[in-house]
Design an enzyme around this catalytic site. Sequence first.
Site, PDB file in Angstrom:
ATOM      1  N   ASP A  19       0.849  -1.195   0.000  1.00  0.00           N
ATOM      2  CA  ASP A  19       0.000   0.000   0.000  1.00  0.00           C
ATOM      3  C   ASP A  19       0.883   1.243   0.000  1.00  0.00           C
ATOM      4  O   ASP A  19       1.909   1.294   0.684  1.00  0.00           O
ATOM      5  CB  ASP A  19      -0.912  -0.015   1.239  1.00  0.00           C
ATOM      6  CG  ASP A  19      -2.067   0.964   1.116  1.00  0.00           C
ATOM      7  OD1 ASP A  19      -3.219   0.510   1.006  1.00  0.00           O
ATOM      8  OD2 ASP A  19      -1.822   2.193   1.121  1.00  0.00           O
ATOM      9  N   ILE A  20       0.467   2.257  -0.748  1.00  0.00           N
ATOM     10  CA  ILE A  20       1.240   3.496  -0.870  1.00  0.00           C
ATOM     11  C   ILE A  20       1.209   4.314   0.426  1.00  0.00           C
ATOM     12  O   ILE A  20       2.085   5.133   0.677  1.00  0.00           O
ATOM     13  CB  ILE A  20       0.701   4.327  -2.071  1.00  0.00           C
ATOM     14  CG1 ILE A  20       1.763   5.248  -2.632  1.00  0.00           C
ATOM     15  CG2 ILE A  20      -0.575   5.066  -1.723  1.00  0.00           C
ATOM     16  CD1 ILE A  20       1.391   5.846  -3.980  1.00  0.00           C
ATOM     17  N   ASN A  80     -12.890  -3.429   2.670  1.00  0.00           N
ATOM     18  CA  ASN A  80     -13.822  -2.315   2.810  1.00  0.00           C
ATOM     19  C   ASN A  80     -14.777  -2.351   1.625  1.00  0.00           C
ATOM     20  O   ASN A  80     -14.336  -2.377   0.470  1.00  0.00           O
ATOM     21  CB  ASN A  80     -13.068  -0.987   2.837  1.00  0.00           C
ATOM     22  CG  ASN A  80     -12.171  -0.865   4.061  1.00  0.00           C
ATOM     23  OD1 ASN A  80     -12.540  -1.320   5.145  1.00  0.00           O
ATOM     24  ND2 ASN A  80     -11.002  -0.280   3.896  1.00  0.00           N
ATOM     25  N   GLN A 110     -14.508   2.592   1.595  1.00  0.00           N
ATOM     26  CA  GLN A 110     -13.822   2.129   0.380  1.00  0.00           C
ATOM     27  C   GLN A 110     -13.525   3.341  -0.492  1.00  0.00           C
ATOM     28  O   GLN A 110     -14.415   4.163  -0.754  1.00  0.00           O
ATOM     29  CB  GLN A 110     -14.699   1.122  -0.384  1.00  0.00           C
ATOM     30  CG  GLN A 110     -13.984   0.562  -1.617  1.00  0.00           C
ATOM     31  CD  GLN A 110     -14.775  -0.519  -2.336  1.00  0.00           C
ATOM     32  OE1 GLN A 110     -15.884  -0.887  -1.924  1.00  0.00           O
ATOM     33  NE2 GLN A 110     -14.202  -1.022  -3.420  1.00  0.00           N
ATOM     34  N   HIS A 138     -10.247  -5.271  -3.281  1.00  0.00           N
ATOM     35  CA  HIS A 138      -8.916  -5.550  -2.726  1.00  0.00           C
ATOM     36  C   HIS A 138      -9.041  -5.983  -1.279  1.00  0.00           C
ATOM     37  O   HIS A 138      -9.898  -5.514  -0.532  1.00  0.00           O
ATOM     38  CB  HIS A 138      -7.993  -4.332  -2.831  1.00  0.00           C
ATOM     39  CG  HIS A 138      -8.594  -3.058  -2.303  1.00  0.00           C
ATOM     40  ND1 HIS A 138      -9.538  -2.336  -3.000  1.00  0.00           N
ATOM     41  CD2 HIS A 138      -8.396  -2.389  -1.143  1.00  0.00           C
ATOM     42  CE1 HIS A 138      -9.892  -1.280  -2.295  1.00  0.00           C
ATOM     43  NE2 HIS A 138      -9.218  -1.290  -1.148  1.00  0.00           N
ATOM     44  N   LEU A 139      -8.141  -6.895  -0.886  1.00  0.00           N
ATOM     45  CA  LEU A 139      -7.972  -7.254   0.515  1.00  0.00           C
ATOM     46  C   LEU A 139      -6.819  -6.420   1.054  1.00  0.00           C
ATOM     47  O   LEU A 139      -5.791  -6.289   0.383  1.00  0.00           O
ATOM     48  CB  LEU A 139      -7.571  -8.723   0.644  1.00  0.00           C
ATOM     49  CG  LEU A 139      -8.648  -9.803   0.693  1.00  0.00           C
ATOM     50  CD1 LEU A 139      -9.480  -9.782  -0.569  1.00  0.00           C
ATOM     51  CD2 LEU A 139      -8.000 -11.161   0.896  1.00  0.00           C
ATOM     52  N   HIS A 140      -6.984  -5.900   2.259  1.00  0.00           N
ATOM     53  CA  HIS A 140      -5.857  -5.302   2.976  1.00  0.00           C
ATOM     54  C   HIS A 140      -5.263  -6.388   3.870  1.00  0.00           C
ATOM     55  O   HIS A 140      -5.985  -6.995   4.668  1.00  0.00           O
ATOM     56  CB  HIS A 140      -6.328  -4.161   3.894  1.00  0.00           C
ATOM     57  CG  HIS A 140      -6.908  -2.982   3.186  1.00  0.00           C
ATOM     58  ND1 HIS A 140      -6.195  -1.824   2.964  1.00  0.00           N
ATOM     59  CD2 HIS A 140      -8.140  -2.765   2.673  1.00  0.00           C
ATOM     60  CE1 HIS A 140      -6.965  -0.945   2.348  1.00  0.00           C
ATOM     61  NE2 HIS A 140      -8.160  -1.490   2.159  1.00  0.00           N
TER      62      HIS A 140
HETATM   63  P1  5GP Z   1      -9.826   1.317   0.471  1.00  0.00           P
HETATM   64  O1  5GP Z   1      -9.989   2.554   1.307  1.00  0.00           O
HETATM   65  O2  5GP Z   1     -10.496   1.477  -0.873  1.00  0.00           O
HETATM   66  O3  5GP Z   1     -10.206   0.060   1.176  1.00  0.00           O
HETATM   67  O4  5GP Z   1      -8.264   1.175   0.228  1.00  0.00           O
HETATM   68  C1  5GP Z   1      -7.596   1.710  -0.865  1.00  0.00           C
HETATM   69  C2  5GP Z   1      -6.124   1.642  -0.540  1.00  0.00           C
HETATM   70  O5  5GP Z   1      -5.384   1.868  -1.727  1.00  0.00           O
HETATM   71  C3  5GP Z   1      -5.649   2.685   0.474  1.00  0.00           C
HETATM   72  O6  5GP Z   1      -5.064   2.034   1.602  1.00  0.00           O
HETATM   73  C4  5GP Z   1      -4.642   3.528  -0.308  1.00  0.00           C
HETATM   74  O7  5GP Z   1      -3.542   3.946   0.477  1.00  0.00           O
HETATM   75  C5  5GP Z   1      -4.228   2.586  -1.415  1.00  0.00           C
HETATM   76  N1  5GP Z   1      -3.807   3.233  -2.647  1.00  0.00           N
HETATM   77  C6  5GP Z   1      -4.457   4.243  -3.290  1.00  0.00           C
HETATM   78  N2  5GP Z   1      -3.801   4.582  -4.414  1.00  0.00           N
HETATM   79  C7  5GP Z   1      -2.717   3.746  -4.492  1.00  0.00           C
HETATM   80  C8  5GP Z   1      -1.662   3.616  -5.439  1.00  0.00           C
HETATM   81  O8  5GP Z   1      -1.587   4.307  -6.445  1.00  0.00           O
HETATM   82  N3  5GP Z   1      -0.724   2.664  -5.189  1.00  0.00           N
HETATM   83  C9  5GP Z   1      -0.783   1.861  -4.073  1.00  0.00           C
HETATM   84  N4  5GP Z   1       0.202   0.967  -3.915  1.00  0.00           N
HETATM   85  N5  5GP Z   1      -1.775   1.967  -3.154  1.00  0.00           N
HETATM   86  C10 5GP Z   1      -2.716   2.895  -3.366  1.00  0.00           C
END
Ligand code: 5GP
Length: 113
Positions: free
Chosen positions: A29-30, A86, A93, A99-101
């Site tokens: 994750d970034i 999420n 989300q 995606h799974l974290h």
């Molecule tokens: P969500 O909130 O949708 O469950 O999680 C999305 C995740 O994607 C977040 O933890 C966010 O930091 C990550 N993310 C968003 N953009 C990028 C990206 O360009 N590269 C990577 N590696 N992670 C990203």
Amino acid sequence: MKCIFCDIVAGKMPARTVYEDDQVVAFHDINPQAPTHVLIVPRAHIPRLQDAAEEQATLIGRLLLAANRVAERLGLDRSGYRVVINNGPDALQTVYHLHLHLLGGRRMSWPPG
Ligand code: 5GP
Ligand code: ZN
């Protein structure tokens, strides 16, 4: 329609990949929320968990098993780890490609925020 995770899967956008197979890609994750924070995504674009179809049951299982493979590779299999999905606005989300974290490397709290 532009999708960040489709771009990562296609290699059009850089990511620190830790695992990949024919159906699944995992990358760091970034904006990590734990010492280890990896995202595990299907190569296929499925916006949310609730959009997964019955025929995709095997793929959904593959995502979970990929989380185990990633945890082993990153040395989390003894200490433990958390897997989170999420789904939609109340879960916060932000990227609408399933995606799974995978979170680990510190003691988590419960209940989640
Ligand atoms: P969500 O909130 O949708 O469950 O999680 C999305 C995740 O994607 C977040 O933890 C966010 O930091 C990550 N993310 C968003 N953009 C990028 C990206 O360009 N590269 C990577 N590696 N992670 C990203
Ligand atoms: Zn996508």
